[in-house]
Design an enzyme around this catalytic site. Structure first.
Site, PDB file in Angstrom:
ATOM      1  N   SER A 219      -4.173   8.383  14.023  1.00  0.00           N
ATOM      2  CA  SER A 219      -3.794   8.367  15.433  1.00  0.00           C
ATOM      3  C   SER A 219      -4.940   8.819  16.340  1.00  0.00           C
ATOM      4  CB  SER A 219      -2.580   9.269  15.657  1.00  0.00           C
ATOM      5  OG  SER A 219      -1.525   8.876  14.814  1.00  0.00           O
TER       6      SER A 219
HETATM    7  N1  SAM Z   1      -0.868  11.309  10.500  1.00  0.00           N
HETATM    8  C1  SAM Z   1      -1.759  10.305  10.010  1.00  0.00           C
HETATM    9  C2  SAM Z   1      -3.198  10.658  10.124  1.00  0.00           C
HETATM   10  O1  SAM Z   1      -3.538  11.718  10.669  1.00  0.00           O
HETATM   11  O2  SAM Z   1      -4.008   9.877   9.617  1.00  0.00           O
HETATM   12  C3  SAM Z   1      -1.516   8.973  10.647  1.00  0.00           C
HETATM   13  C4  SAM Z   1      -0.357   8.308  10.069  1.00  0.00           C
HETATM   14  S1  SAM Z   1      -0.188   6.589  10.335  1.00  0.00           S
HETATM   15  C5  SAM Z   1      -0.085   6.426  12.061  1.00  0.00           C
HETATM   16  C6  SAM Z   1       1.498   6.434   9.768  1.00  0.00           C
HETATM   17  C7  SAM Z   1       1.665   6.621   8.290  1.00  0.00           C
HETATM   18  O3  SAM Z   1       3.044   6.656   7.995  1.00  0.00           O
HETATM   19  C8  SAM Z   1       1.064   5.495   7.453  1.00  0.00           C
HETATM   20  O4  SAM Z   1       0.148   6.015   6.547  1.00  0.00           O
HETATM   21  C9  SAM Z   1       2.277   4.884   6.762  1.00  0.00           C
HETATM   22  O5  SAM Z   1       2.016   4.395   5.482  1.00  0.00           O
HETATM   23  C10 SAM Z   1       3.220   6.069   6.733  1.00  0.00           C
HETATM   24  N2  SAM Z   1       4.632   5.746   6.557  1.00  0.00           N
HETATM   25  C11 SAM Z   1       5.349   4.713   7.072  1.00  0.00           C
HETATM   26  N3  SAM Z   1       6.634   4.791   6.672  1.00  0.00           N
HETATM   27  C12 SAM Z   1       6.737   5.896   5.894  1.00  0.00           C
HETATM   28  C13 SAM Z   1       7.817   6.534   5.190  1.00  0.00           C
HETATM   29  N4  SAM Z   1       9.059   6.043   5.185  1.00  0.00           N
HETATM   30  N5  SAM Z   1       7.540   7.660   4.513  1.00  0.00           N
HETATM   31  C14 SAM Z   1       6.296   8.177   4.476  1.00  0.00           C
HETATM   32  N6  SAM Z   1       5.241   7.633   5.113  1.00  0.00           N
HETATM   33  C15 SAM Z   1       5.466   6.513   5.816  1.00  0.00           C
END
Ligand code: SAM
Length: 237
Positions: free
Chosen positions: A84
């Site tokens: 993000s």
């Molecule tokens: N917080 C992260 C960072 O600092 O890099 C950014 C996260 S990214 C915007 C969103 C993440 O949520 C992705 O890696 C995606 O694979 C994960 N995601 C999506 N659905 C999910 C779920 N049901 N459980 C866990 N992770 C999930």
């Protein structure tokens, strides 16, 4: 700047850097990010500003994007996912109102950058990521940086982590159609849940605070996140 030396070898023109280009001053870029993108835009929690001035964001991005790590935007981290924008990390973290003694759940480990910020600010962090390759990479980077108050799980974070509940703070870093009831039920009394919800391609960031069976709700800002894919999120396409 390094300089280039040109020559011809076996009929082929070559050029070579004689001197190594100087390292970028990532710390300087990081402090400029804190001042210009965070403090100037209203992030006021001094602990959040300090943590974001300390954690080396450039180590959490793909090598090709390292020099863009402190820019005012999200970046790709592989597997179709993103790290993000710094401001979004800051405003979400500030909304959790961490004092240092909390147990926090993060849904969406991604690169592990937000996890590192939480690790600096809370006592214990539980983080869930549905893509195992991202969990593995984040675990490695965070381990190399010496973060030791983090537990990792690969799986569907929309179900939360019931065995470890209740949590003083829950942060969801992917967009959900609605607030998963599973996460609300795993929030401690007066705990904060920060989550982007709404349509798939544009959401609102909400902060919910638990008061017994009641939840107060605050609209923090508009945002755009990759989807939360799971039982209580979006269905896989
Ligand atoms: N917080 C992260 C960072 O600092 O890099 C950014 C996260 S990214 C915007 C969103 C993440 O949520 C992705 O890696 C995606 O694979 C994960 N995601 C999506 N659905 C999910 C779920 N049901 N459980 C866990 N992770 C999930």
């Amino acid at each position: 700047m390094g300089y280039l030396r040109f020559g011809v070898s076996e009929g082929v023109m070559f050029w070579k850097k004689d001197k190594k280009e100087p390292e970028r001053d990532y710390q300087k870029e990081r402090l400029a990010m804190v001042e210009e993108q965070l403090r100037r835009r209203g992030i006021s929690d001094s602990r959040v500003l300090e943590a974001m001035g300390k954690v080396p964001r450039h180590l959490f991005v793909l090598d090709d994007y390292r020099d863009s790590a402190y820019e005012d935007r999200p970046l790709p981290i592989g597997e179709g996912q993103t790290i993000s924008q710094p401001y979004m990390v800051a405003i979400m973290t500030q909304s959790l109102e961490l004092q240092g003694r909390e147990k926090v759940l993060e849904v969406g480990t991604g690169s592990g950058y937000q996890t590192a910020i939480l690790s600096e600010l809370a006592q214990k962090v539980f983080t869930i990521e549905r893509i195992p390759a991202l969990t593995a990479r984040a675990r490695k980077v965070l381990g190399e940086l010496g973060y030791s108050n983090i537990s990792f799980l690969s799986g569907d974070g929309s179900r939360g982590w019931p065995e470890e509940a209740p949590f003083d703070g829950i942060i969801v870093t992917a967009g959900s159609p609605d607030v998963p009831p599973t996460l609300k039920s795993q929030l401690a009394e007066e705990g904060r849940l920060v989550i982007p919800t709404g349509p798939r391609y544009t959401q609102t960031l909400y902060k919910l605070t638990r008061h017994g069976d009641r939840f107060s709700e605050e609209d923090v800002t508009g945002c755009v996140f990759v989807p939360l894919v799971g039982d209580y999120g979006w269905k896989e396409e």
